[in-house]
Design a protein around this motif. Structure first.
Motif, PDB file in Angstrom:
ATOM      1  N   VAL A 104       8.664   5.033 -10.293  1.00  0.00           N
ATOM      2  CA  VAL A 104       9.151   5.781  -9.142  1.00  0.00           C
ATOM      3  C   VAL A 104      10.160   4.933  -8.351  1.00  0.00           C
ATOM      4  O   VAL A 104      11.249   5.398  -8.010  1.00  0.00           O
ATOM      5  N   VAL A 105       9.823   3.685  -8.089  1.00  0.00           N
ATOM      6  CA  VAL A 105      10.765   2.803  -7.371  1.00  0.00           C
ATOM      7  C   VAL A 105      12.044   2.648  -8.201  1.00  0.00           C
ATOM      8  O   VAL A 105      13.160   2.674  -7.664  1.00  0.00           O
ATOM      9  N   GLY A 106      11.890   2.518  -9.502  1.00  0.00           N
ATOM     10  CA  GLY A 106      13.052   2.307 -10.379  1.00  0.00           C
ATOM     11  C   GLY A 106      14.055   3.442 -10.333  1.00  0.00           C
ATOM     12  O   GLY A 106      15.250   3.239 -10.608  1.00  0.00           O
ATOM     13  N   GLY A 107      13.609   4.638  -9.992  1.00  0.00           N
ATOM     14  CA  GLY A 107      14.526   5.764  -9.891  1.00  0.00           C
ATOM     15  C   GLY A 107      15.276   5.792  -8.571  1.00  0.00           C
ATOM     16  O   GLY A 107      16.243   6.542  -8.412  1.00  0.00           O
ATOM     17  N   LEU A 108      14.824   4.965  -7.626  1.00  0.00           N
ATOM     18  CA  LEU A 108      15.407   5.005  -6.272  1.00  0.00           C
ATOM     19  C   LEU A 108      16.412   3.902  -6.011  1.00  0.00           C
ATOM     20  O   LEU A 108      17.181   3.971  -5.046  1.00  0.00           O
ATOM     21  N   ILE A 109      16.411   2.848  -6.823  1.00  0.00           N
ATOM     22  CA  ILE A 109      17.232   1.668  -6.540  1.00  0.00           C
ATOM     23  C   ILE A 109      18.028   1.237  -7.765  1.00  0.00           C
ATOM     24  O   ILE A 109      17.741   1.651  -8.878  1.00  0.00           O
ATOM     25  N   GLY A 110      19.015   0.399  -7.546  1.00  0.00           N
ATOM     26  CA  GLY A 110      19.839  -0.088  -8.646  1.00  0.00           C
ATOM     27  C   GLY A 110      19.769  -1.598  -8.842  1.00  0.00           C
ATOM     28  O   GLY A 110      20.443  -2.135  -9.722  1.00  0.00           O
ATOM     29  N   VAL A 111      18.932  -2.295  -8.068  1.00  0.00           N
ATOM     30  CA  VAL A 111      18.818  -3.751  -8.238  1.00  0.00           C
ATOM     31  C   VAL A 111      17.756  -4.052  -9.295  1.00  0.00           C
ATOM     32  O   VAL A 111      16.935  -3.191  -9.620  1.00  0.00           O
TER      33      VAL A 111
ATOM     34  N   ASP B 205       0.816  -1.214   0.000  1.00  0.00           N
ATOM     35  CA  ASP B 205       0.000   0.000   0.000  1.00  0.00           C
ATOM     36  C   ASP B 205       0.854   1.270   0.000  1.00  0.00           C
ATOM     37  O   ASP B 205       0.645   2.199   0.762  1.00  0.00           O
ATOM     38  N   VAL B 206       1.819   1.316  -0.912  1.00  0.00           N
ATOM     39  CA  VAL B 206       2.699   2.484  -0.999  1.00  0.00           C
ATOM     40  C   VAL B 206       2.560   3.163  -2.373  1.00  0.00           C
ATOM     41  O   VAL B 206       3.548   3.565  -2.993  1.00  0.00           O
ATOM     42  N   GLY B 207       1.318   3.298  -2.826  1.00  0.00           N
ATOM     43  CA  GLY B 207       1.037   3.901  -4.138  1.00  0.00           C
ATOM     44  C   GLY B 207       1.595   5.309  -4.273  1.00  0.00           C
ATOM     45  O   GLY B 207       1.764   6.027  -3.283  1.00  0.00           O
ATOM     46  N   VAL B 208       1.841   5.738  -5.520  1.00  0.00           N
ATOM     47  CA  VAL B 208       2.557   6.987  -5.772  1.00  0.00           C
ATOM     48  C   VAL B 208       1.786   8.248  -5.412  1.00  0.00           C
ATOM     49  O   VAL B 208       2.382   9.323  -5.297  1.00  0.00           O
ATOM     50  N   ALA B 209       0.462   8.142  -5.239  1.00  0.00           N
ATOM     51  CA  ALA B 209      -0.295   9.350  -4.916  1.00  0.00           C
ATOM     52  C   ALA B 209      -0.023   9.822  -3.489  1.00  0.00           C
ATOM     53  O   ALA B 209      -0.444  10.911  -3.098  1.00  0.00           O
ATOM     54  N   GLY B 210       0.659   9.016  -2.687  1.00  0.00           N
ATOM     55  CA  GLY B 210       1.053   9.422  -1.331  1.00  0.00           C
ATOM     56  C   GLY B 210       2.512   9.051  -1.148  1.00  0.00           C
ATOM     57  O   GLY B 210       2.840   8.082  -0.470  1.00  0.00           O
ATOM     58  N   LEU B 211       3.375   9.832  -1.781  1.00  0.00           N
ATOM     59  CA  LEU B 211       4.787   9.491  -1.927  1.00  0.00           C
ATOM     60  C   LEU B 211       5.509   9.268  -0.611  1.00  0.00           C
ATOM     61  O   LEU B 211       6.450   8.465  -0.514  1.00  0.00           O
ATOM     62  N   HIS B 212       5.058   9.988   0.448  1.00  0.00           N
ATOM     63  CA  HIS B 212       5.683   9.869   1.766  1.00  0.00           C
ATOM     64  C   HIS B 212       5.676   8.416   2.257  1.00  0.00           C
ATOM     65  O   HIS B 212       6.563   8.004   2.968  1.00  0.00           O
ATOM     66  N   ARG B 213       4.647   7.630   1.841  1.00  0.00           N
ATOM     67  CA  ARG B 213       4.590   6.224   2.270  1.00  0.00           C
ATOM     68  C   ARG B 213       5.772   5.441   1.693  1.00  0.00           C
ATOM     69  O   ARG B 213       6.358   4.584   2.347  1.00  0.00           O
ATOM     70  N   LEU B 214       6.104   5.730   0.459  1.00  0.00           N
ATOM     71  CA  LEU B 214       7.231   5.031  -0.167  1.00  0.00           C
ATOM     72  C   LEU B 214       8.564   5.547   0.376  1.00  0.00           C
ATOM     73  O   LEU B 214       9.466   4.761   0.689  1.00  0.00           O
ATOM     74  N   LEU B 215       8.652   6.857   0.532  1.00  0.00           N
ATOM     75  CA  LEU B 215       9.916   7.418   1.031  1.00  0.00           C
ATOM     76  C   LEU B 215      10.189   6.925   2.448  1.00  0.00           C
ATOM     77  O   LEU B 215      11.344   6.760   2.849  1.00  0.00           O
ATOM     78  N   ALA B 216       9.142   6.619   3.198  1.00  0.00           N
ATOM     79  CA  ALA B 216       9.303   6.115   4.568  1.00  0.00           C
ATOM     80  C   ALA B 216       9.957   4.741   4.631  1.00  0.00           C
ATOM     81  O   ALA B 216      10.479   4.339   5.680  1.00  0.00           O
ATOM     82  N   VAL B 217       9.903   3.978   3.523  1.00  0.00           N
ATOM     83  CA  VAL B 217      10.503   2.622   3.552  1.00  0.00           C
ATOM     84  C   VAL B 217      11.792   2.567   2.733  1.00  0.00           C
ATOM     85  O   VAL B 217      12.271   1.469   2.404  1.00  0.00           O
ATOM     86  N   ARG B 218      12.362   3.719   2.460  1.00  0.00           N
ATOM     87  CA  ARG B 218      13.569   3.752   1.614  1.00  0.00           C
ATOM     88  C   ARG B 218      14.723   2.935   2.179  1.00  0.00           C
ATOM     89  O   ARG B 218      15.461   2.298   1.425  1.00  0.00           O
ATOM     90  N   ASP B 219      14.886   2.932   3.487  1.00  0.00           N
ATOM     91  CA  ASP B 219      15.987   2.152   4.074  1.00  0.00           C
ATOM     92  C   ASP B 219      15.778   0.661   3.841  1.00  0.00           C
ATOM     93  O   ASP B 219      16.722  -0.075   3.552  1.00  0.00           O
ATOM     94  N   GLU B 220      14.550   0.235   3.976  1.00  0.00           N
ATOM     95  CA  GLU B 220      14.247  -1.182   3.751  1.00  0.00           C
ATOM     96  C   GLU B 220      14.530  -1.554   2.292  1.00  0.00           C
ATOM     97  O   GLU B 220      15.071  -2.622   1.996  1.00  0.00           O
ATOM     98  N   LEU B 221      14.179  -0.661   1.381  1.00  0.00           N
ATOM     99  CA  LEU B 221      14.450  -0.920  -0.046  1.00  0.00           C
ATOM    100  C   LEU B 221      15.939  -1.206  -0.272  1.00  0.00           C
ATOM    101  O   LEU B 221      16.311  -2.059  -1.084  1.00  0.00           O
ATOM    102  N   ALA B 222      16.772  -0.477   0.457  1.00  0.00           N
ATOM    103  CA  ALA B 222      18.217  -0.585   0.238  1.00  0.00           C
ATOM    104  C   ALA B 222      18.788  -1.953   0.616  1.00  0.00           C
ATOM    105  O   ALA B 222      19.923  -2.281   0.260  1.00  0.00           O
ATOM    106  N   THR B 223      18.005  -2.763   1.328  1.00  0.00           N
ATOM    107  CA  THR B 223      18.507  -4.076   1.774  1.00  0.00           C
ATOM    108  C   THR B 223      18.148  -5.202   0.809  1.00  0.00           C
ATOM    109  O   THR B 223      18.500  -6.359   1.049  1.00  0.00           O
ATOM    110  N   LEU B 224      17.426  -4.878  -0.266  1.00  0.00           N
ATOM    111  CA  LEU B 224      16.887  -5.932  -1.132  1.00  0.00           C
ATOM    112  C   LEU B 224      17.830  -6.254  -2.291  1.00  0.00           C
ATOM    113  O   LEU B 224      18.560  -5.390  -2.775  1.00  0.00           O
ATOM    114  N   ASP B 225      17.763  -7.499  -2.762  1.00  0.00           N
ATOM    115  CA  ASP B 225      18.603  -7.918  -3.899  1.00  0.00           C
ATOM    116  C   ASP B 225      17.865  -7.795  -5.229  1.00  0.00           C
ATOM    117  O   ASP B 225      18.466  -7.846  -6.305  1.00  0.00           O
TER     118      ASP B 225
END
Ligand SMILES: Nc1ncnc2c1ncn2[C@@H]1O[C@H](COP(=O)(O)O)[C@@H](O)[C@H]1O
Ligand SMILES: Nc1ncnc2c1ncn2[C@@H]1O[C@H](COP(=O)(O)O)[C@@H](O)[C@H]1O
Ligand SMILES: Nc1ncnc2c1ncn2[C@@H]1O[C@H](COP(=O)(O)O)[C@@H](O)[C@H]1O
Ligand SMILES: Nc1ncnc2c1ncn2[C@@H]1O[C@H](COP(=O)(O)O)[C@@H](O)[C@H]1O
Ligand SMILES: [Mg+2]
Ligand SMILES: [Mg+2]
Ligand SMILES: [Mg+2]
Ligand SMILES: [Mg+2]
Ligand SMILES: [Mg+2]
Ligand SMILES: [Mg+2]
Ligand SMILES: [Mg+2]
Ligand SMILES: [Mg+2]
Lengths: 215, 215, 215, 215, 215, 215, 215, 215
Positions: free
Chosen positions: C155-162, C120-140
């Protein structure tokens, strides 16, 4: 031509084209299906009449007037199967393609050729298809039935030199769009000489194949 | 971020995603392409910058600022190619798929993996594909490029267990609808684990493959 | 290969591709689902077999032969889950995307990687996605599941490199055309390196992700 | 109404709707464009008349009758720009969206509001958009212009509470289908309150925005 | 943000955008709808919370937690309606467009503006529309709801100068293709300044209109 | 029937249907157009033969064999115009629809009825149409030509009781999809009794109208 | 297999399928076309090699290596035509279908059957078709070529009992959508046993027909 | 105009257009259908009012207020049928087209012309159509109803010179796409002067035909 009120039944198609008239069950009441089967059989008792796309109710009505019902093919026949000339392979990709393959096989049989069914040989497990290569070599014509991406005809088409009729099925979901993906795939096949019928049209493929092998 | 007036150039994408910013040449003037290549190269002289979808004029402008031009791929690079980790196969169905396959291979190389090109192994002549099976076994990831019915990924997908990225091309005519038939075919593949990019998007497939093999 | 009459079951896919054969439940009777699950489990008792797209009746039949049923994912597994290598994020946009996300997560788990669900981190409420940015960084690797306009992968694709696999869902109405809008959006993403699977195909995304993280 | 033979020119639209008649240049000869511009300007010399979608020849013809030509917007104006009420942001995703954004900005200006252009803030590099958040907060209405997957309106729509008009552009290739992907994406946006105009219709968005801020 | 397990509820949308979060009922269980309504109301008791696209079961669940149910609009509200600023016309073409028009009107009311409904004024009987011209002149913004060919917005758009939001509906059959004909008609309107929302999206039109009249 | 080698020219259509054979110029060489015109005129010197969809080269070739060329209609006639029975209105929405309207008017005239052209009365400025209401009342049949959203037939259809034939044109851009939007709009018209021809088919509409008024 | 660098030429297709490899000229340079023709001819000097879809430049290059050029069919052959078994009718609806019909006829001839061309017998003038009924009765297989609504195969299919292959052409405009209307018409034919190939695919129809008559 | 709350009923359409208002039953409750029928009949007791697209429940409600129900046509009439001027043929291709043909015939009758029904004369058995050629020659206008490939209007159009209205039906499966194939076929007919209505729109064809024969 017999006028049943709701239909003008074509009694002389065989003379004109060599094939019997076939009852298309969709959009007809069980009573209409039974009446047309009976009228056609009365005129041509020596050769099986076929009815396709039958609802369970239409199957019951057909059985009640003496027809043999073919459950998987959702079809019925009334009268004796004709003698068979030529062998037509019906090669299908997956389990869910069974009803369409069965309709094609039954149509081949009622139109005068011997059906040879080869099932569940989809391209994602190529060894299954390569395992039946010898059997392929004995056929006079093949019908290839596949849904989803519809790739099987292209692969089979590269292995054989006899006529190949591709039948896309509505098996799949999402971007299969009710069989559109398989249909487009088959129309664009890079294997030469493949021809295509409508989505789920096992009947049409069967008629074409039977005509080919009796040429 | 460098503001060139007509563009905000992303100078730190590498820090964020590990990949360099790449210049998308379509819809840009030759001057804009040359200016962005130069700006990105000034910031990252140690690693090749890539520009794709270049017109002949944009290729000339790129050459004029010192870039190497890759004719078949319709692309240019400025700066040294990075060291390669992992082997990515680029398997294409027919001769006409060459530009898309070349774009994919060049992208793989500039994003840090070794491209291995295998050409003209369309499914209608299966023996061509079976002949390279040993080579397939040495790859860490494969990109499969095909137009028309787009069946090649399904067949390759049944033979290997490494990640497979399918690229539909606009090669074909009539009911190929500019690559739509191949795209739908690939999305509906019965071989599990295939993922798909946009029609003719060799670049996107190359980025994805390079990311995969450096995981 | 085991011939069950209605199906040729692929018993050696694991040897060929590293993945187990999976039962596709749509268009199969509950009895067929149970029979194939049993046949595959008998051959590979040490590793869970998976069945997807199950009707409530097929779930009951699976439970009756000893399988564990996963309600939200509309799936069942028979046998022990394999050890996990690598972490795969399953990021979904809205509440209604849950079944597809669950199918993806279960597939990841049965194919040997650890699923990490972020909902439930849809782009219309970006703060929800930005709040889990650290968790994103741990994924393969990440799987991004979204319906309607399908913008989340960009949006996710611009934040990660995996590697990022996008799954369009049929959530939406009107001009979503059963997931077509989301599918087209994902195929045209301006974030590089995104690959896409069929509408609602959580299974395919899961297989691809598991293959990637075990490279 | 002035009857020029080939056209009935609407001289009183302003009285009826508050907006001037605008010349749609596509499908008109340069002479027709110049004649209509002149006729409208003669009737309303105090307020700029606008002509859009001009070919280079039509631009020359417009210049010859005294109009100011706006190259990027492919448009021309004849007469003084009106006073501006309200600020309309024109936010665009990429460099190639410039002509559509320029047409929107010019239309806003000729219809009585102040255009504020913010360029190249596509969603794949979110930091670019977040960097202009303060500027966004000063706007009374925004027009968001994007091609490819058209995701920018959804993201902007979650950050602001003023009316948002989305303009899909034909920028893209393959499965963008001439802007269809962006159009569908915008129509299905999960951000509430977004409205959409035709592909590449910067003019329509500009008229709507100007009407909104003068309410 | 409140994490209900199955949903991350956006409690601060009002601070960010001025609008309350709204529950989209499709694809949610009655229990989920009731739980989200309750959580949002607890946080914002002073202003009505809205839930749309409710099944009869979800309406009952909403009523059980104290919400007011709006049958025609298939929606529910919990809490007091806010004060109204500005008048928004909701003009509909035919009887069958009533549910979409009602959803739009209710959304307008819960988002702070006064809805004014004008029904059954389709273009094939122009006198009906011309009869309400004086009423049209009193509105600050109009929402025009139409199915079939969707021509009503073009005609209304030529009569007024206030912002106009067009809502295509799925009313029609055959080549209306579920509202596609009306959607395309509205996007291509020759009346300037019309903006469009998704098929049957009365909610989205209502949010946009309320934002416009409070500018 | 005259066999010209490349064509079997239908010399007796008039006897069968009352209409002359007409040369469809698209896809024919200028020489073929001239040869068919000449052959038809030789057989029927008393009544004009018509050739449509002519390239500039084909117009020149037609002129060279004595035909009169109609530039706007991209057509030519050879032989005297027949006497006229009945009045057919050709009502068009915008300036760009002129070629299609002219083709319709010329076809009406060569098929025996009097064309009455009414131009540039699009629905966004309703007063233009209401201003010609008296003229509408004198017509025996109307052809309504419109591109973009194609709304004009619905509005005209509510004002008159004579047969109405709608001609969608390819005028428009973006989501007009080459006239598809107008075509769908006309097919879904809520005004009863409207019939439709192919996009840009002024010829077909003209034949139909002439047949109607000579009934 | 001969590896020409840009292509793996299939030298043994005849052994596998009975048909020669054929050069698909689209997307190949004139030099590539000439080189492949030469390589195939060197291997199979006793039987004509065929190249299709040739540009004028490719025709010249083919002529330069000794091939015979067939202008209307846009094709070339190198080597002696094989002996003919069986008669294949190529029945076309209109003058503009000539190139596709010619490609089909040439393919039939190079694949070992005798082509019999019957032109310009479209269904709107039924007497033309009825006039050749005796000739139809002498054929072993028919190819029916038609654009626009593609109705000719249905009518021919009701008159004969031999296999019928339908070829939709891209002849038409507006809602013919590049041959889509004819393609769909043929796929939905109510005449049984019709099979269909891709739009404008005279080659594919010719291969299929030749295979059928040599069964 | 009578305002029934849910509808503004057009009581004076007859004065304006010569035709009565007709109740479109789809999307209306049985009570609404009955109420509108009653209101219209009260105003025009001397001439039958028609209601179409009725559910079984709406038929019962219509019967309860004194209307005559027409089962096959799914319609009802209230009041005396008007005197008939002119003969309109309703020619249908197959048994399944009966409901659409019946709706057309009933509409013709209630709009003042005599319907003449000719059934089951599809093009795959041309002799059936040729057998009724004399009857065709007595008609003032024809409506041709066909599904699947929709070829019947082209064939009939070549045989007659009176106005012809084609009605595509949704009869068919697979690539008929709900009547789209028939619709496109009819729009692209090579027989001149055919006009077309929406899929399954027997009502619209009936109104048009009645208007034509009373011209
Ligand atoms: N399964 C089928 N699919 C397509 N066409 C069929 C099928 N079965 C029968 N037909 C065709 O439908 C015709 C009969 O249609 P009808 O007169 O409506 O019963 C037969 O003559 C066949 O040409
Ligand atoms: N949910 C799914 N979506 C798409 N493909 C699937 C799914 N589940 C299983 N499959 C594929 O379907 C194959 C089994 O198909 P079947 O032999 O018909 O059961 C598996 O090997 C998978 O490749
Ligand atoms: N009828 C509707 N149509 C489209 N979007 C809606 C509708 N109702 C609510 N929404 C949107 O859906 C969001 C809530 O979605 P969810 O979190 O899944 O309940 C709201 O914030 C609105 O943006
Ligand atoms: N079967 C039908 N198909 C299309 N339009 C119809 C049909 N029956 C009635 N109509 C039209 O619908 C109008 C009535 O719509 P309504 O006011 O919603 O009942 C009539 O005036 C007709 O123009
Ligand atoms: Mg299987
Ligand atoms: Mg090749
Ligand atoms: Mg939510
Ligand atoms: Mg950029
Ligand atoms: Mg009404
Ligand atoms: Mg105008
Ligand atoms: Mg002709
Ligand atoms: Mg029949």
């Amino acid at each position: 031509m017999a006028d049943l009120g709701f239909a003008r039944v074509d009694l002389d198609r065989e003379a004109r084209t060599g094939d019997p008239e076939v009852v298309y069950g969709a959009g007809k009441t069980p009573e209409q299906v039974a009446a047309i089967l009976t009228a056609l059989h009365a005129k041509h008792p020596e050769r099986a009449v076929l009815a396709t796309r039958l609802s369970p109710e239409a199957m019951a009505a057909a059985r009640a007037v003496g027809a043999e019902v073919h459950e998987v093919a959702r079809a019925a026949t009334l009268g004796p199967t004709p003698e068979h000339h030529g062998r037509v392979g019906i090669i299908s990709a997956g389990t869910s393609d069974a009803p369409v393959a069965a309709e094609a096989a039954l149509t081949v049989a009622t139109h005068g050729a011997a059906p040879v069914e080869i099932r569940d040989v989809g391209v994602a497990g190529l060894h299954r298809l390569l395992a039946v290569r010898d059997e392929l070599a004995t056929l006079d014509c093949v019908i290839v039935v596949a849904g989803m991406e519809g790739a099987l005809p292209s692969v089979v088409g590269g292995l054989i030199g006899v006529p190949l009729i591709a039948v896309p099925t509505s098996v799949g979901y999402g971007a299969s769009f009710g069989g559109l993906a398989a249909l487009l795939g088959m129309l664009n096949s890079c294997a030469p000489g493949i021809t295509v019928v409508n989505i789920d049209n096992g009947y049409g493929a069967g008629v074409a194949a039977a005509r080919i092998v009796r040429v």
